[in-house]
Design an enzyme around this catalytic site. Structure first.
Site, short mmCIF file in Angstrom:
data_model
loop_
_atom_site.label_atom_id
_atom_site.label_comp_id
_atom_site.label_asym_id
_atom_site.label_seq_id
_atom_site.Cartn_x
_atom_site.Cartn_y
_atom_site.Cartn_z
N ARG A 69 -3.30 39.35 82.24
CA ARG A 69 -2.75 38.15 82.86
C ARG A 69 -1.26 37.98 82.61
NH1 ARG A 69 -6.83 34.39 80.47
NH2 ARG A 69 -7.72 36.30 79.62
N GLU A 106 -11.46 39.46 66.93
CA GLU A 106 -12.44 38.75 66.10
C GLU A 106 -13.46 39.75 65.53
OE1 GLU A 106 -14.14 35.49 68.14
OE2 GLU A 106 -15.08 34.66 66.34
P1 AMP Z 1 -4.57 36.08 70.71
O1 AMP Z 1 -4.30 37.52 70.39
O2 AMP Z 1 -5.63 35.49 69.84
O3 AMP Z 1 -3.30 35.25 70.70
O4 AMP Z 1 -5.19 36.03 72.15
C1 AMP Z 1 -4.37 36.14 73.23
C2 AMP Z 1 -5.02 36.85 74.38
O5 AMP Z 1 -6.37 36.48 74.59
C3 AMP Z 1 -4.26 36.53 75.63
O6 AMP Z 1 -4.04 37.73 76.32
C4 AMP Z 1 -5.16 35.57 76.38
O7 AMP Z 1 -5.19 35.93 77.73
C5 AMP Z 1 -6.52 35.68 75.74
N1 AMP Z 1 -7.09 34.40 75.29
C6 AMP Z 1 -7.29 34.03 74.00
N2 AMP Z 1 -7.86 32.83 73.91
C7 AMP Z 1 -8.01 32.39 75.17
C8 AMP Z 1 -8.54 31.18 75.75
N3 AMP Z 1 -9.05 30.18 75.01
N4 AMP Z 1 -8.54 31.07 77.09
C9 AMP Z 1 -8.04 32.06 77.86
N5 AMP Z 1 -7.53 33.21 77.38
C10 AMP Z 1 -7.52 33.39 76.05
#
Ligand code: AMP
Length: 180
Positions: A69, A106
């Site tokens: 995205r 996770e």
């Molecule tokens: P992070 O590495 O935990 O910051 O997760 C970021 C990635 O996961 C991004 O590429 C987001 O598109 C996706 N992502 C994580 N949490 C969400 C959420 N609650 N809603 C939509 N996309 C998420």
């Protein structure tokens, strides 16, 4: 506007166009669905304008979008800034010589990759994604551009999930249009 960020008039509309989907893709996660915002061309244009303004302020000379995205916003931002776009892809997608960085999910790990050519060495790279959650993905993107001798100018997101504290893991300037 005398005060507040330049995009303040749009904030409520962007927020209204981000759909909360509880328990997707798994129980306990509130998925922030941006597809209604993609449907609203004026709101989308304003969002890309605001992200590009952040990149301009940070002096970005290259925009890197994070699969998938991050591509939706990264390419229009690069076009607005008239600078190159480079995709950061999941493992095994890029055909050319590449560098990679692993990061924790996770459960398990994932890998982000970038083509080594054209070289981004010495460039100021703006990293773009839709959502900042824990920051693990963007932190890997920051490490990846550093690995290739570039300077991470900052990160720009449509959405920041502040409770997850991702910003603290990035050690570069962070811009986000909508915060939860
Ligand atoms: P992070 O590495 O935990 O910051 O997760 C970021 C990635 O996961 C991004 O590429 C987001 O598109 C996706 N992502 C994580 N949490 C969400 C959420 N609650 N809603 C939509 N996309 C998420």
């Amino acid at each position: 506007m005398a005060d507040g960020p330049p995009h303040a008039p749009w904030s409520a509309r962007w927020r209204a166009l981000i759909r909360d989907v509880p328990d997707f893709p798994q129980p306990g996660i509130v998925f922030r669905d941006i597809t209604p915002l993609l449907w609203d061309s004026a709101a989308l244009r304003a969002a890309n304008d605001a992200l590009a303004e952040a990149g301009r302020t940070l002096g970005a000379t290259v925009v890197a979008g994070i699969e998938a995205r991050g591509f939706l916003f990264g390419v229009p931002v690069a076009e607005r800034l008239r600078v190159p776009f480079v995709p950061l892809r999941k493992a095994g997608k890029l055909p050319g010589g590449r560098a990679s960085e692993q990061y924790a999910l996770e459960y398990g790990t994932a890998v982000l990759e970038i083509h080594r050519e054209p070289s981004i060495a010495g460039q100021r790279v703006l990293l773009v994604d839709d959502v900042l959650a824990t920051g693990g993905t963007a932190a890997a993107a920051v490490r990846l551009v550093r690995q290739l001798g570039a300077e991470p100018a900052g990160c720009a997101f449509l959405i920041e999930l502040t409770a997850l504290g991702g910003r603290a893991h990035l050690e570069v300037p962070v811009a986000a249009l909508v915060a939860y």
